[in-house]
Design an enzyme around this catalytic site. Structure first.
Site, short mmCIF file in Angstrom:
data_model
loop_
_atom_site.label_atom_id
_atom_site.label_comp_id
_atom_site.label_asym_id
_atom_site.label_seq_id
_atom_site.Cartn_x
_atom_site.Cartn_y
_atom_site.Cartn_z
N TYR A 289 13.29 -0.90 60.81
CA TYR A 289 12.02 -1.56 60.54
C TYR A 289 12.21 -2.51 59.36
CZ TYR A 289 10.30 2.57 63.06
OH TYR A 289 10.10 3.55 63.99
N HIS A 300 6.08 -1.22 65.02
CA HIS A 300 7.14 -1.42 66.00
C HIS A 300 8.44 -1.70 65.23
CE1 HIS A 300 8.64 -2.80 69.85
NE2 HIS A 300 9.16 -3.83 69.23
N LYS A 331 12.96 -5.14 71.29
CA LYS A 331 13.71 -5.12 70.03
C LYS A 331 14.96 -5.98 70.21
CE LYS A 331 12.37 -0.25 69.58
NZ LYS A 331 11.10 -0.46 68.93
#
Lengths: 353, 353
Positions: A289, A300, A331
């Site tokens: 993150y 997310h 991602k």
């Protein structure tokens, strides 16, 4: 219609000077040479399949099959290159053979109008890809401001394009850990911190570990060593003896062979302001993150990260699976390459051409 | 409040006969024995954390930390088991320790009311999982009509549950290949069929390969051997020499070490009425369709399949990634285990408890 007469010689197809006007000046095929035009095998096969050439070998006309078999014997990876070249041409790109393996011009442009924008390297899914060579190729491309694209031909001759670039992820966490002190025990393959207040701070402000219950915090081995090396926790064995840094590393490395490599990437990511958590559910080492504001509202994660040694060789189906999974959960897939004490990142993503 | 007095002895915690009424008859904790109650270490730690027990060792009262450290020294995988036991209890299940590792009762039921429904086996993500032992465990569970669940504790002590069952996938394709005859060439690591009509039939009715252009069909090595073994194609080398079956296998195995294993699963899946295509984009060997009606309308594939030898050991992060990817694209993940000439399937999916 009169087809252009050409000759297969070695791994080139030679055409006369009329080809310079017909193929080179209108379509940028081949390279003018000695009053004629020299075509690569893939260019010749493509032009032959479009009915532009007759190709002769020792006075005998070769059909498409005979030429294709000859070309495959004369050049390594010929079929792979042909599949990629044909695909790019049919998408409307101008493509020129180059050292590795094609130069591709931007849409709407062509040789002479602007520079090539993309270097395309071609591989079969069965060929191993050395991360060392890959890093060199990506650096060469980036040095001259080109995009580096890997075109992978799978066993059924389907094509997948990957863009590969170097990356320097930067997180936004203001401090890597809360200023607390805690006592912890190294159990079988994980660590528990026992103090309720310190555990709570590490969990809810530093985003470390997972609470075992409202008072105690479970930490992973990389988390523990990071906090230990920062003086945040003291780690003891189950009989109360305090670990030294080296003893911790030794024990953790017995449990997990590549512990130190994984730790070096964990440390680099935490030090650069990220929150780093396990990527187990995605089959990767970490999910990362850039910023976490509160433990109640975990956002997310931006990256999945796999840590690899610098002499690693990618198996392309494995790389493909990792990239596909990262993309399916929105991602980026990063590979953290261990370089001595440092870590370098490769960002690999699937692209449409 | 008077806590129940118990004694830590070996890897058991022993309580007096009042525990039979308080813990066993109301909560189904422990096993009555010799006029008292015997608790497993995880049961005792759980009850201690809920303030139900005092645990003594050699006359000294143990706090939660001291008991936890003792338990971790006395039983392998104690922390892992504790994490899983606690999680299941907090979800409202009745759980009993068993050989491997817990028996879980259906929701709303408990020991004595109905039989346990689920066998739960606990692993750390770092522990290798032998496919042979896994198949035995799944078979044992299925023989007594239980569900087999693997509870994997990752390095951060998060839990993921996988249901593992045997599978016998059946496809609905009426015939495995069209009745044509075609000539094909083994190029570098793939095969091309040259006849336009046969190529078209193989592609659009048998769903084999990928068209190189409107006339020629590219086939993978497993597709080629399957069609070759059925007399559909003749395969030649680039100089025209016809391959025997053994020569083909030898050459293909040079290109791909585990070619024959992969082929045995390909053959089993095709023979059982499936359409089998490469799973490269998903990082697996195959993606599998139960039925394809037309090449223009390829449906969603039902399975991703990885082929593994019978002595394979799963690395759980790799298994996790494969299952997650399959689930994220709404497919089942099957592992095809090579057993001599036969193939057995394990279906692994993530479940919520």
């Amino acid at each position: 219609m009169n087809l252009l007469k050409t000759q297969l010689k070695g791994d080139r197809v030679l055409a006369g000077k009329e080809a310079v006007a017909e193929l080179y000046k209108t379509g940028y095929f081949g390279r003018p040479k000695d009053d004629g035009l020299e075509l690569s095998l893939v260019e010749a096969a493509y032009l032959q399949s479009r009915g532009k050439l007759d190709i002769e070998l020792e006075g005998k006309l070769l059909g498409f099959r005979a030429f294709f078999e000859q070309a495959s014997l004369r050049q390594q990876n010929f079929e792979l290159k042909y599949i990629v070249y044909k695909d790019l041409k049919e998408r409307g790109y101008y493509v020129q053979p180059s050292a590795a393996d094609f130069r591709v011009y931007p849409r709407g442009s062509h040789p002479g109008k602007s520079a090539a924008k993309i270097f395309v390297h071609v591989l079969s899914e069965r060929q191993p890809l050395s991360v060392k060579l890959l890093q060199e190729s990506v650096a060469s491309a980036e040095n001259v401001h080109k995009q580096f694209i890997l075109a992978v031909v799978d066993e059924e001759s389907d094509l997948t394009f990957y863009e590969i670039k170097s990356a320097s992820p930067k997180g936004e966490m203001p401090e890597p850990f809360p200023a607390v002190k805690a006592d912890a025990t190294f159990l079988e393959d994980r660590v528990i911190a026992w103090d309720a207040e310190a555990s709570g701070a590490l969990y809810s402000r530093g985003f470390y570990g997972k609470m075992l219950d409202p008072e105690r915090l479970q930490l992973s081995l990389v988390e523990s060593l990071y906090l230990f090396s920062r003086g945040v926790i003291v780690v003891r064995d189950r009989k109360g003896k305090i670990f030294s840094f080296d003893e911790f590393v030794e024990k953790a490395s017995e449990i997990e062979g590549s512990f130190l490599r994984k730790y070096s990437a964990y440390k680099a990511l935490r030090d650069s302001g990220h929150v780093v958590k396990t990527g187990f559910k995605f089959g990767t080492h970490f999910r990362v993150y850039r910023k976490v504001e509160s433990i109640e509202k975990i956002p997310h994660s931006e990256y999945l990260v796999n840590v690899i040694p610098e002499d690693y060789e990618f198996r392309l189906p494995v790389m493909s699976g990792a990239v596909r999974l990262a993309n399916s959960v929105r991602k980026r897939m990063l590979f953290a390459v261990e370089k001595g004490e440092e870590v370098e990142y490769l960002d690999i993503g699937r692209v449409k051409m």
